[in-house]
Design a protein around this motif. Structure first.
Motif, PDB file in Angstrom:
ATOM      1  N   ARG A 154       7.001   1.595  -5.373  1.00 61.30           N
ATOM      2  CA  ARG A 154       7.904   2.503  -6.092  1.00 61.30           C
ATOM      3  C   ARG A 154       7.105   3.731  -6.515  1.00 61.30           C
ATOM      4  N   ILE A 155       7.710   4.892  -6.315  1.00 59.47           N
ATOM      5  CA  ILE A 155       7.068   6.147  -6.681  1.00 59.47           C
ATOM      6  C   ILE A 155       8.023   6.905  -7.599  1.00 59.47           C
ATOM      7  N   ALA A 156       7.534   7.302  -8.768  1.00 63.68           N
ATOM      8  CA  ALA A 156       8.356   8.050  -9.722  1.00 63.68           C
ATOM      9  C   ALA A 156       8.312   9.529  -9.353  1.00 63.68           C
ATOM     10  N   GLY A 157       8.829   9.831  -8.196  1.00 62.44           N
ATOM     11  CA  GLY A 157       8.815  11.192  -7.689  1.00 62.44           C
ATOM     12  C   GLY A 157       8.986  11.181  -6.185  1.00 62.44           C
ATOM     13  N   PHE A 158       8.466  12.204  -5.539  1.00 65.57           N
ATOM     14  CA  PHE A 158       8.624  12.363  -4.106  1.00 65.57           C
ATOM     15  C   PHE A 158       7.259  12.273  -3.429  1.00 65.57           C
ATOM     16  N   PRO A 159       7.066  11.312  -2.507  1.00 66.39           N
ATOM     17  CA  PRO A 159       5.765  11.173  -1.854  1.00 66.39           C
ATOM     18  C   PRO A 159       5.471  12.367  -0.952  1.00 66.39           C
ATOM     19  N   ILE A 160       4.240  12.821  -1.012  1.00 63.99           N
ATOM     20  CA  ILE A 160       3.762  13.868  -0.115  1.00 63.99           C
ATOM     21  C   ILE A 160       2.918  13.210   0.971  1.00 63.99           C
ATOM     22  N   SER A 161       2.017  12.319   0.549  1.00 68.71           N
ATOM     23  CA  SER A 161       1.188  11.577   1.501  1.00 68.71           C
ATOM     24  C   SER A 161       0.591  10.366   0.791  1.00 68.71           C
ATOM     25  N   PHE A 162       0.252   9.364   1.572  1.00 71.30           N
ATOM     26  CA  PHE A 162      -0.530   8.246   1.038  1.00 71.30           C
ATOM     27  C   PHE A 162      -1.312   7.626   2.172  1.00 71.30           C
ATOM     28  N   ALA A 163      -2.461   7.039   1.825  1.00 72.76           N
ATOM     29  CA  ALA A 163      -3.333   6.431   2.823  1.00 72.76           C
ATOM     30  C   ALA A 163      -4.224   5.395   2.160  1.00 72.76           C
ATOM     31  N   PHE A 164      -4.646   4.423   2.953  1.00 74.95           N
ATOM     32  CA  PHE A 164      -5.633   3.448   2.503  1.00 74.95           C
ATOM     33  C   PHE A 164      -6.775   3.467   3.497  1.00 74.95           C
ATOM     34  N   ASP A 165      -7.964   3.802   3.021  1.00 78.01           N
ATOM     35  CA  ASP A 165      -9.166   3.826   3.843  1.00 78.01           C
ATOM     36  C   ASP A 165      -9.895   2.497   3.640  1.00 78.01           C
ATOM     37  N   ARG A 166      -9.773   1.635   4.610  1.00 81.52           N
ATOM     38  CA  ARG A 166     -10.335   0.293   4.499  1.00 81.52           C
ATOM     39  C   ARG A 166     -11.858   0.327   4.364  1.00 81.52           C
ATOM     40  N   SER A 167     -12.522   1.268   5.032  1.00 80.92           N
ATOM     41  CA  SER A 167     -13.992   1.290   4.996  1.00 80.92           C
ATOM     42  C   SER A 167     -14.533   1.650   3.615  1.00 80.92           C
ATOM     43  N   VAL A 172      -6.960   4.882  -6.167  1.00 83.70           N
ATOM     44  CA  VAL A 172      -7.257   3.521  -6.603  1.00 83.70           C
ATOM     45  C   VAL A 172      -8.355   2.975  -5.697  1.00 83.70           C
ATOM     46  N   ASP A 173      -9.434   2.500  -6.307  1.00 81.63           N
ATOM     47  CA  ASP A 173     -10.567   1.978  -5.543  1.00 81.63           C
ATOM     48  C   ASP A 173     -10.614   0.462  -5.597  1.00 81.63           C
TER      49      ASP A 173
END
Length: 127
Positions: free
Chosen positions: A46-59, A123-124
């Protein structure tokens, strides 16, 4: 921002590349933690707004999300974290540390205050 999935969860004879090892003698399965960890992704729920981008860098173990806060939406952002990744090590909103609320695999984070501006949530996790 499209979903993805891993087709084979448990299998017995297709090359051993699924998420579980099969023991022929007992018929039981044991989890392949390294495989599950390699497939794990942190995703927004859930996002309290409008997503622009998101990503998860596994390394690096870093999840980032850019969004535009919606003045009409009050409430935290919620991300879903696979158990195999463990709890967050650090959470930041616009480069300032914030304290999340963790409930199982859901992590709720206040960021942006419905102020009609762009923000970044980071978030790390342990890589």
């Amino acid at each position: 921002m499209a979903s993805s999935f891993f087709w084979v969860w448990k299998e017995i004879s297709q090359g051993g590349w699924c998420c579980f090892d099969h023991d022929d003698a007992s018929g039981s399965y044991s989890e392949r933690v390294a495989t599950k960890r390699a497939l794990a992704h942190v995703r927004p729920s859930r996002i309290a707004g409008f997503p622009i981008s998101f990503a998860f860098d596994r390394s690096s173990g870093r999840f980032t999300m850019r969004f535009h806060a919606d003045p009409g939406v009050r409430g935290p952002h919620v991300i879903v974290v696979p158990e195999v990744l463990g709890p967050p090590l650090a959470v930041r909103c616009d480069e300032r540390n914030v304290t999340p609320n963790i409930d199982g695999t859901s992590v709720s984070i206040s960021c942006g205050d419905a102020d009609d501006r762009d923000h970044e949530l980071a978030v790390d996790f342990a890589p």
